[in-house]
Structures are given as structure tokens and as C-alpha cells.
Design a protein around this motif. Sequence first.
Motif, PDB file in Angstrom:
ATOM      1  N   LYS A  85     -44.332  -5.180 -14.239  1.00 49.95           N
ATOM      2  CA  LYS A  85     -44.026  -3.924 -15.220  1.00 49.95           C
ATOM      3  C   LYS A  85     -42.951  -4.487 -16.158  1.00 49.95           C
ATOM      4  CE  LYS A  85     -41.547  -0.499 -13.902  1.00 49.95           C
ATOM      5  NZ  LYS A  85     -41.705   1.061 -13.492  1.00 49.95           N
ATOM      6  N   PRO A  86     -43.265  -3.385 -17.546  1.00 48.84           N
ATOM      7  CA  PRO A  86     -42.302  -3.628 -18.409  1.00 48.84           C
ATOM      8  C   PRO A  86     -40.992  -3.600 -18.041  1.00 48.84           C
ATOM      9  CG  PRO A  86     -43.967  -2.139 -18.914  1.00 48.84           C
ATOM     10  CD  PRO A  86     -44.073  -2.302 -17.522  1.00 48.84           C
ATOM     11  N   VAL A  87     -40.234  -4.454 -18.891  1.00 47.40           N
ATOM     12  CA  VAL A  87     -38.667  -4.491 -18.671  1.00 47.40           C
ATOM     13  C   VAL A  87     -38.231  -4.458 -20.286  1.00 47.40           C
ATOM     14  CG1 VAL A  87     -36.414  -5.458 -18.139  1.00 47.40           C
ATOM     15  CG2 VAL A  87     -38.240  -5.487 -16.647  1.00 47.40           C
ATOM     16  N   GLN A  88     -37.555  -3.234 -20.788  1.00 44.52           N
ATOM     17  CA  GLN A  88     -37.206  -3.037 -22.150  1.00 44.52           C
ATOM     18  C   GLN A  88     -36.003  -4.092 -22.352  1.00 44.52           C
ATOM     19  OE1 GLN A  88     -37.691   0.954 -23.701  1.00 44.52           O
ATOM     20  NE2 GLN A  88     -37.988   1.561 -21.814  1.00 44.52           N
ATOM     21  N   MET A  89     -35.777  -4.449 -23.592  1.00 48.97           N
ATOM     22  CA  MET A  89     -34.517  -5.401 -23.780  1.00 48.97           C
ATOM     23  C   MET A  89     -33.875  -4.444 -24.811  1.00 48.97           C
ATOM     24  SD  MET A  89     -33.080  -8.194 -22.848  1.00 48.97           S
ATOM     25  CE  MET A  89     -31.167  -8.340 -23.496  1.00 48.97           C
ATOM     26  N   ALA A  90     -32.465  -4.272 -24.635  1.00 50.60           N
ATOM     27  CA  ALA A  90     -31.627  -3.573 -25.684  1.00 50.60           C
ATOM     28  C   ALA A  90     -31.064  -4.550 -26.422  1.00 50.60           C
ATOM     29  CB  ALA A  90     -30.533  -3.036 -24.833  1.00 50.60           C
ATOM     30  N   PRO A  91     -30.679  -4.210 -27.886  1.00 49.25           N
ATOM     31  CA  PRO A  91     -30.135  -5.028 -28.797  1.00 49.25           C
ATOM     32  C   PRO A  91     -28.691  -5.678 -28.415  1.00 49.25           C
ATOM     33  CG  PRO A  91     -30.216  -2.892 -29.766  1.00 49.25           C
ATOM     34  CD  PRO A  91     -31.020  -2.709 -28.345  1.00 49.25           C
ATOM     35  N   ALA A  96     -24.926   3.011 -30.680  1.00 48.93           N
ATOM     36  CA  ALA A  96     -25.916   4.262 -30.880  1.00 48.93           C
ATOM     37  C   ALA A  96     -27.277   3.744 -30.518  1.00 48.93           C
ATOM     38  CB  ALA A  96     -25.753   4.505 -32.494  1.00 48.93           C
ATOM     39  N   ALA A  97     -27.790   2.631 -30.957  1.00 49.13           N
ATOM     40  CA  ALA A  97     -29.202   2.032 -30.615  1.00 49.13           C
ATOM     41  C   ALA A  97     -29.326   2.041 -29.144  1.00 49.13           C
ATOM     42  CB  ALA A  97     -29.290   0.595 -31.355  1.00 49.13           C
ATOM     43  N   VAL A  98     -28.410   1.671 -28.440  1.00 48.73           N
ATOM     44  CA  VAL A  98     -28.664   1.507 -26.856  1.00 48.73           C
ATOM     45  C   VAL A  98     -28.488   2.836 -26.616  1.00 48.73           C
ATOM     46  CG1 VAL A  98     -27.363   0.622 -24.994  1.00 48.73           C
ATOM     47  CG2 VAL A  98     -27.384  -0.999 -26.885  1.00 48.73           C
ATOM     48  N   GLU A  99     -27.625   3.888 -26.638  1.00 46.73           N
ATOM     49  CA  GLU A  99     -27.776   5.158 -26.402  1.00 46.73           C
ATOM     50  C   GLU A  99     -29.044   5.825 -26.579  1.00 46.73           C
ATOM     51  OE1 GLU A  99     -24.450   6.886 -28.351  1.00 46.73           O
ATOM     52  OE2 GLU A  99     -22.953   5.690 -27.358  1.00 46.73           O
ATOM     53  N   ALA A 100     -29.751   5.537 -27.824  1.00 41.35           N
ATOM     54  CA  ALA A 100     -30.890   6.062 -27.998  1.00 41.35           C
ATOM     55  C   ALA A 100     -32.065   5.598 -27.156  1.00 41.35           C
ATOM     56  CB  ALA A 100     -31.351   5.723 -29.594  1.00 41.35           C
ATOM     57  N   LEU A 101     -32.025   4.469 -26.743  1.00 42.51           N
ATOM     58  CA  LEU A 101     -33.077   3.831 -25.918  1.00 42.51           C
ATOM     59  C   LEU A 101     -32.764   4.542 -24.463  1.00 42.51           C
ATOM     60  CD1 LEU A 101     -32.957   0.021 -26.579  1.00 42.51           C
ATOM     61  CD2 LEU A 101     -34.904   1.521 -27.056  1.00 42.51           C
ATOM     62  N   VAL A 102     -31.592   4.477 -24.155  1.00 44.29           N
ATOM     63  CA  VAL A 102     -31.396   5.363 -22.650  1.00 44.29           C
ATOM     64  C   VAL A 102     -31.634   6.679 -22.700  1.00 44.29           C
ATOM     65  CG1 VAL A 102     -29.409   5.872 -21.265  1.00 44.29           C
ATOM     66  CG2 VAL A 102     -29.429   3.522 -22.195  1.00 44.29           C
ATOM     67  N   SER A 103     -31.773   7.369 -23.950  1.00 44.93           N
ATOM     68  CA  SER A 103     -32.190   8.715 -23.788  1.00 44.93           C
ATOM     69  C   SER A 103     -33.447   8.869 -23.711  1.00 44.93           C
ATOM     70  CB  SER A 103     -31.598   9.466 -25.078  1.00 44.93           C
ATOM     71  OG  SER A 103     -32.235   8.908 -26.524  1.00 44.93           O
ATOM     72  N   LEU A 111     -34.295  -0.820 -18.393  1.00 52.16           N
ATOM     73  CA  LEU A 111     -33.731  -1.299 -19.470  1.00 52.16           C
ATOM     74  C   LEU A 111     -32.816  -2.277 -19.088  1.00 52.16           C
ATOM     75  CD1 LEU A 111     -33.274  -0.703 -22.731  1.00 52.16           C
ATOM     76  CD2 LEU A 111     -31.567   0.586 -22.364  1.00 52.16           C
ATOM     77  N   LEU A 112     -32.888  -3.435 -19.837  1.00 51.04           N
ATOM     78  CA  LEU A 112     -31.883  -4.483 -19.699  1.00 51.04           C
ATOM     79  C   LEU A 112     -31.003  -4.652 -20.841  1.00 51.04           C
ATOM     80  CD1 LEU A 112     -30.804  -6.872 -18.099  1.00 51.04           C
ATOM     81  CD2 LEU A 112     -32.520  -8.323 -19.237  1.00 51.04           C
ATOM     82  N   LEU A 113     -29.729  -4.361 -20.682  1.00 52.23           N
ATOM     83  CA  LEU A 113     -28.836  -4.665 -22.002  1.00 52.23           C
ATOM     84  C   LEU A 113     -28.573  -5.979 -22.226  1.00 52.23           C
ATOM     85  CD1 LEU A 113     -25.921  -2.034 -20.659  1.00 52.23           C
ATOM     86  CD2 LEU A 113     -28.098  -1.604 -21.924  1.00 52.23           C
ATOM     87  N   GLU A 114     -27.992  -6.197 -23.413  1.00 54.57           N
ATOM     88  CA  GLU A 114     -27.878  -7.548 -23.696  1.00 54.57           C
ATOM     89  C   GLU A 114     -26.496  -8.050 -23.227  1.00 54.57           C
ATOM     90  OE1 GLU A 114     -28.484 -10.466 -24.173  1.00 54.57           O
ATOM     91  OE2 GLU A 114     -29.681 -10.293 -26.206  1.00 54.57           O
ATOM     92  N   ASN A 115     -26.338  -9.185 -23.220  1.00 56.78           N
ATOM     93  CA  ASN A 115     -25.184  -9.878 -22.618  1.00 56.78           C
ATOM     94  C   ASN A 115     -23.833  -9.302 -22.652  1.00 56.78           C
ATOM     95  OD1 ASN A 115     -23.257 -11.742 -21.515  1.00 56.78           O
ATOM     96  ND2 ASN A 115     -24.436 -13.545 -22.439  1.00 56.78           N
ATOM     97  N   LEU A 133     -19.527   2.031 -21.931  1.00 64.99           N
ATOM     98  CA  LEU A 133     -20.672   1.643 -20.614  1.00 64.99           C
ATOM     99  C   LEU A 133     -20.638   2.765 -19.798  1.00 64.99           C
ATOM    100  CD1 LEU A 133     -19.385  -2.034 -19.817  1.00 64.99           C
ATOM    101  CD2 LEU A 133     -21.272  -1.394 -21.276  1.00 64.99           C
ATOM    102  N   ALA A 134     -19.528   3.468 -19.367  1.00 65.02           N
ATOM    103  CA  ALA A 134     -19.700   4.576 -18.376  1.00 65.02           C
ATOM    104  C   ALA A 134     -20.489   5.623 -19.173  1.00 65.02           C
ATOM    105  CB  ALA A 134     -18.519   4.972 -17.984  1.00 65.02           C
ATOM    106  N   ALA A 135     -20.579   5.914 -20.301  1.00 65.78           N
ATOM    107  CA  ALA A 135     -21.304   7.002 -21.200  1.00 65.78           C
ATOM    108  C   ALA A 135     -22.884   6.811 -20.899  1.00 65.78           C
ATOM    109  CB  ALA A 135     -20.879   6.874 -22.571  1.00 65.78           C
ATOM    110  N   LEU A 136     -23.433   5.510 -20.361  1.00 69.07           N
ATOM    111  CA  LEU A 136     -24.649   5.454 -20.235  1.00 69.07           C
ATOM    112  C   LEU A 136     -25.082   5.801 -18.938  1.00 69.07           C
ATOM    113  CD1 LEU A 136     -24.999   1.813 -21.872  1.00 69.07           C
ATOM    114  CD2 LEU A 136     -25.317   4.038 -23.162  1.00 69.07           C
ATOM    115  N   ALA A 137     -24.211   6.283 -18.159  1.00 67.01           N
ATOM    116  CA  ALA A 137     -24.655   6.307 -16.675  1.00 67.01           C
ATOM    117  C   ALA A 137     -24.169   7.632 -15.887  1.00 67.01           C
ATOM    118  CB  ALA A 137     -23.563   5.249 -15.937  1.00 67.01           C
ATOM    119  N   ASP A 138     -25.212   8.164 -15.264  1.00 67.01           N
ATOM    120  CA  ASP A 138     -25.119   9.122 -14.201  1.00 67.01           C
ATOM    121  C   ASP A 138     -24.446   8.643 -12.810  1.00 67.01           C
ATOM    122  OD1 ASP A 138     -25.985  11.180 -15.932  1.00 67.01           O
ATOM    123  OD2 ASP A 138     -28.170  10.570 -15.564  1.00 67.01           O
TER     124      ASP A 138
END
Length: 397
Positions: A85-91, A96-103, A111-115, A133-138
Motif C-alpha cells: 500500500k502507498p506510503v507518503q513521503m513528507a519533505p 507547515a508542509a508536514v502539518e498540511a500532509l498530516v491534516s 505518512l513517513l516523515l523525513e529524517n 513533533l507532538a503537535a502532529l499527534a493525538d
Amino acid sequence: MKTLDTLDLAEKRVFMRVDFNVPLDKQRRVTDDLRIQAVLPSIRKVVDAGGRLILASHLGRPKGKVAEDFSLKPVGEYLSRILGKPVQMAPDCIGAAVEALVSKLQGGEILLLENLRFHAEEEKNDDAFSRQLAALADVYVNDAFAVSHRAHASVHGITRHVPLCAAGYQLENEIKYFHQAMEAPQRPLTMIIGGAKVSSKIGVLENLLSKADHLIIGGAMANTFLKVQGKNVGKSLVEDDHMETATNLLERAKQKGVKVYLPVDAVVAPKLESGTAIKEVDIDNVPSSDLILDVGPKTIEIFKSVLKNSKTIVWNGPLGAFETPPFHKGTFSVAEFLGSLDALTVIGGGDSAAAVRQAGAADKVSYVSTGGGAFLELLEGKTLPGIAALEECSQRS
């Protein structure tokens, strides 16, 4: 601590710290996927439960700078193939770009975050970075035992700022098997300790003297113990500045009734090189011009006789220079033997795990740890920062 099976994950943003620090070849292809395979059960649990999965990892040592050679993109592509199945790659891993992808993530998507280590703040356990980092998570899930001995932002700091924390299946297994082997073992408990240097395992050896019934010492570190017993070890690696340490450890083992087993014979050669002329000699007859590079056949049989009567066995560190044939025989022979025993057999990470896999015994022993340094620190009796933080967060939430 809370575990994945205790949580409602549907539609939740699940930030999972994994260890995708895997070897890549020159074509940037994954060459050993042990650490990826280890977290697949946790990944599938979140996906099947309808969670919105955000995977975070480091790769290598980019030292706080963006470097294409350390990008996680090849790992994401590999993971996508094995999951089907697809695994999206974050930049990036924040911003902001990562937060948009997460939303935009839907339940069951990944979604796989970059290093993480493209940011120096990760290894500094920076609080502002931890908050981002925590802002991305429930929900925060630690399924990265191999880095849980590091007080880094994605392992330690993040737990202070998320509403809910839990252990992934892989971390849960690491703790369970370690507890069974070291805190509540069936006896006799036999420890096999190998590797190159006494100095790197002083803390381990000292802690084991209060836990083990038998202590088997091999690898180059055995040379220092042999030398303090008056043996000639030729040109073998010896830590002369730890002779007193070795003497004291042997004396303390005797006082505590821990039986110590050292090599009685060895495979020697003039140099560490495949194809070189080798000899099997008793430990009293090591030529002054040679190196001890593996345990000999008599030693293997003695070690096996001890292991055969053990109920619990924990192994950390190879018994010889197993990466260079023919000096792999001692390590591989013991690995294969462990796979045949009716005992709890736990293999420490790093070289030990690699040796057991190469010997074809990884699926025959009870458990192979994914953590090298983390496993060693547990053997030393230390509290791992990542696990302590997870427990504190679990209790708070």
C-alpha cells in the motif's frame, strides 16, 4: 505502560517512533530489513484500526544538516512494497508542509516523515522541537527500542507534550523477554558475553555477577582474562590497562559462586584474513606470532555442555571474528546449538543478532533483540530514558 491493544486508534493521528536506521547499498537499496520487519505488526495494527499513521525515524548521522544520502525516501519505497500500500513521503519532519500532509491523512493511511536528524534539535532533545513533533499527534507510540537509550526529542521530549502514550508491539516484546530472562529467570541462568573489549562491557559484567549462575566469556575480550591467568595470547588484542579489572571480576565471580568459563583452546592465525593459514591449539600453546581469532572445538563442546543444562540463556557479543571465515565457526556453532535447546534464549542486538541471523538460527531462538546499545544498557541495569518517559506519560494520561 499503555500498549496498542488498550487504545482506540480509529481516526487518531498516531505518531509512531520507529527505527528505520537500516543499511543501504550504493544504489540506496535496503540490504537488511530486520528493523523494518520488527515494527510491521504495530504498523498493521494502527492501519487496520483506521488510525492515521505518522512514522518517524532517523537514518545515519547527518549531524543536523539535510543530506540526500541520509534521506528516508528509499526506506519509504521499500516499506510501501512490503505492505502493498502507498506510503507518503513528507519533505521534512516539522513545519507547515508536514502539518498540511498530516491534516489530509485519512484513516488507514501512512505518512513517513523525513529524517529526524536533519534537525540538530532532535539529538539535543530540544523542547521547542519536541513540541512541534507532538503537535502532529493525538497518540504517541514508541516502537523503537534500539534508540530508547537516547534522550532525544522524538524518544523522550515529545512524551511531555502529547495527550496519550503507548508502547508498540516490538518495544513491548523487548521489555517482556528481558524481564523473563534477567528479572525473573528460570535457573540456571547462563550469560554468554563476547565481543572485542572488556572496557565496553565492564558495567554489564559487574551487573551480571549478581544475576547469573554461569558466565561464558569469549571473543577478543577473553584474551585479557586469559592473560591475567598467566596465559600467552600471542599478538592477540589485549587491554593491558584493564588487567586489574579482569582480575577483580574473576575474584568477585568466585566470591558470588558464579562459574566462569573461558576458552581452553583457540583457532589462531598470523593475521585476520580469509584464506590465511590457521591452527587449532590449546590455550597454553598459542604461538607468540599469532592472533587468537576464534574459540576452538574443545571450548565449543564445554560451552555446549553448560548451555545444555541451562533454563535461561542471554547472549551478547560474538565468540570470534565471525565476519571473516573461517573464524565464524565458534559463534555459528553456538548459535545453531541454542536453536535446538528447550530453554529461553534471548540474543542481544548488534553483532550478536547479525551472527545468529547469518547462522540461520534467528527463527529458532526465543527472541532476537533489535537494540545493540539499548540492550547493553539494560544488561548494565540502567533505566532507559525512552522507556522511563513512556511510563511517565502513560501514567499521566
